[in-house]
Design a protein around this motif. Sequence first.
Motif, PDB file in Angstrom:
ATOM      1  N   GLY A   1      -3.099   4.157  -1.593  1.00 59.70           N
ATOM      2  CA  GLY A   1      -2.279   5.358  -1.578  1.00 59.70           C
ATOM      3  C   GLY A   1      -2.170   5.952  -0.185  1.00 59.70           C
ATOM      4  O   GLY A   1      -2.829   5.496   0.751  1.00 59.70           O
ATOM      5  N   GLY A   2      -1.320   6.958  -0.066  1.00 64.39           N
ATOM      6  CA  GLY A   2      -1.166   7.611   1.227  1.00 64.39           C
ATOM      7  C   GLY A   2       0.097   8.424   1.287  1.00 64.39           C
ATOM      8  O   GLY A   2       0.751   8.671   0.257  1.00 64.39           O
ATOM      9  N   LEU A   3       0.432   8.814   2.495  1.00 70.27           N
ATOM     10  CA  LEU A   3       1.637   9.600   2.757  1.00 70.27           C
ATOM     11  C   LEU A   3       2.731   8.667   3.275  1.00 70.27           C
ATOM     12  O   LEU A   3       2.497   7.892   4.213  1.00 70.27           O
ATOM     13  N   VAL A   4       3.899   8.753   2.676  1.00 74.86           N
ATOM     14  CA  VAL A   4       5.013   7.905   3.081  1.00 74.86           C
ATOM     15  C   VAL A   4       6.291   8.712   3.019  1.00 74.86           C
ATOM     16  O   VAL A   4       6.410   9.640   2.209  1.00 74.86           O
ATOM     17  N   GLN A   5       7.233   8.370   3.863  1.00 75.53           N
ATOM     18  CA  GLN A   5       8.522   9.072   3.859  1.00 75.53           C
ATOM     19  C   GLN A   5       9.406   8.570   2.726  1.00 75.53           C
ATOM     20  O   GLN A   5       9.246   7.429   2.265  1.00 75.53           O
ATOM     21  N   PRO A   6      10.330   9.393   2.277  1.00 72.01           N
ATOM     22  CA  PRO A   6      11.286   8.928   1.263  1.00 72.01           C
ATOM     23  C   PRO A   6      11.980   7.648   1.722  1.00 72.01           C
ATOM     24  O   PRO A   6      12.361   7.523   2.890  1.00 72.01           O
ATOM     25  N   GLY A   7      12.100   6.716   0.790  1.00 70.68           N
ATOM     26  CA  GLY A   7      12.667   5.417   1.111  1.00 70.68           C
ATOM     27  C   GLY A   7      11.635   4.400   1.564  1.00 70.68           C
ATOM     28  O   GLY A   7      11.966   3.215   1.709  1.00 70.68           O
ATOM     29  N   GLY A   8      10.418   4.842   1.771  1.00 75.39           N
ATOM     30  CA  GLY A   8       9.365   3.944   2.229  1.00 75.39           C
ATOM     31  C   GLY A   8       8.732   3.146   1.111  1.00 75.39           C
ATOM     32  O   GLY A   8       9.144   3.242  -0.056  1.00 75.39           O
ATOM     33  N   SER A   9       7.715   2.369   1.474  1.00 74.84           N
ATOM     34  CA  SER A   9       7.052   1.480   0.528  1.00 74.84           C
ATOM     35  C   SER A   9       5.539   1.628   0.620  1.00 74.84           C
ATOM     36  O   SER A   9       5.002   1.986   1.670  1.00 74.84           O
ATOM     37  N   LEU A  10       4.894   1.342  -0.485  1.00 69.81           N
ATOM     38  CA  LEU A  10       3.438   1.270  -0.541  1.00 69.81           C
ATOM     39  C   LEU A  10       3.055   0.196  -1.551  1.00 69.81           C
ATOM     40  O   LEU A  10       3.815  -0.060  -2.497  1.00 69.81           O
ATOM     41  N   ARG A  11       1.883  -0.377  -1.369  1.00 71.01           N
ATOM     42  CA  ARG A  11       1.339  -1.277  -2.372  1.00 71.01           C
ATOM     43  C   ARG A  11      -0.026  -0.753  -2.799  1.00 71.01           C
ATOM     44  O   ARG A  11      -0.938  -0.640  -1.969  1.00 71.01           O
TER      45      ARG A  11
END
Length: 116
Positions: free
Chosen positions: A9-19
């Motif tokens: 988890g974490g902080l991401v901008q709109p449109g970004g990705s995480l796994r």
Amino acid sequence: QVQLVESGGGLVQPGGSLRLSCAASRSMFRFNSMGWYRQAPGKQRELVAVISSDRSTNYADSVKGRFTISRDNAYNMMYLQMVNLKPEDTAVYYCKAETRAAELFWGQGTQVTVSS
């Protein structure tokens, strides 16, 4: 007893990705189904995606086409690939596993924040 530990988890901008990853302390072959759930502030915990032992999957309508759930029994890992993230995806994400004997196990959660 089985322990499930989420990470990624974490902080991401709109449109970004995480796994997101979920590591199980024991063999996942005993799990009939596994899934990801999320809980946003002030809201009930909701299903995001589930995957069965035969790898069939089901997704919440709000994440279809953006999230992909997978499991690797050999490494006792489950994943949630998230793309095109939106602010409304902000929540604590939990890993859940259910055995064939209907025992339920939950992880402690990982925070996902989507914000510019």
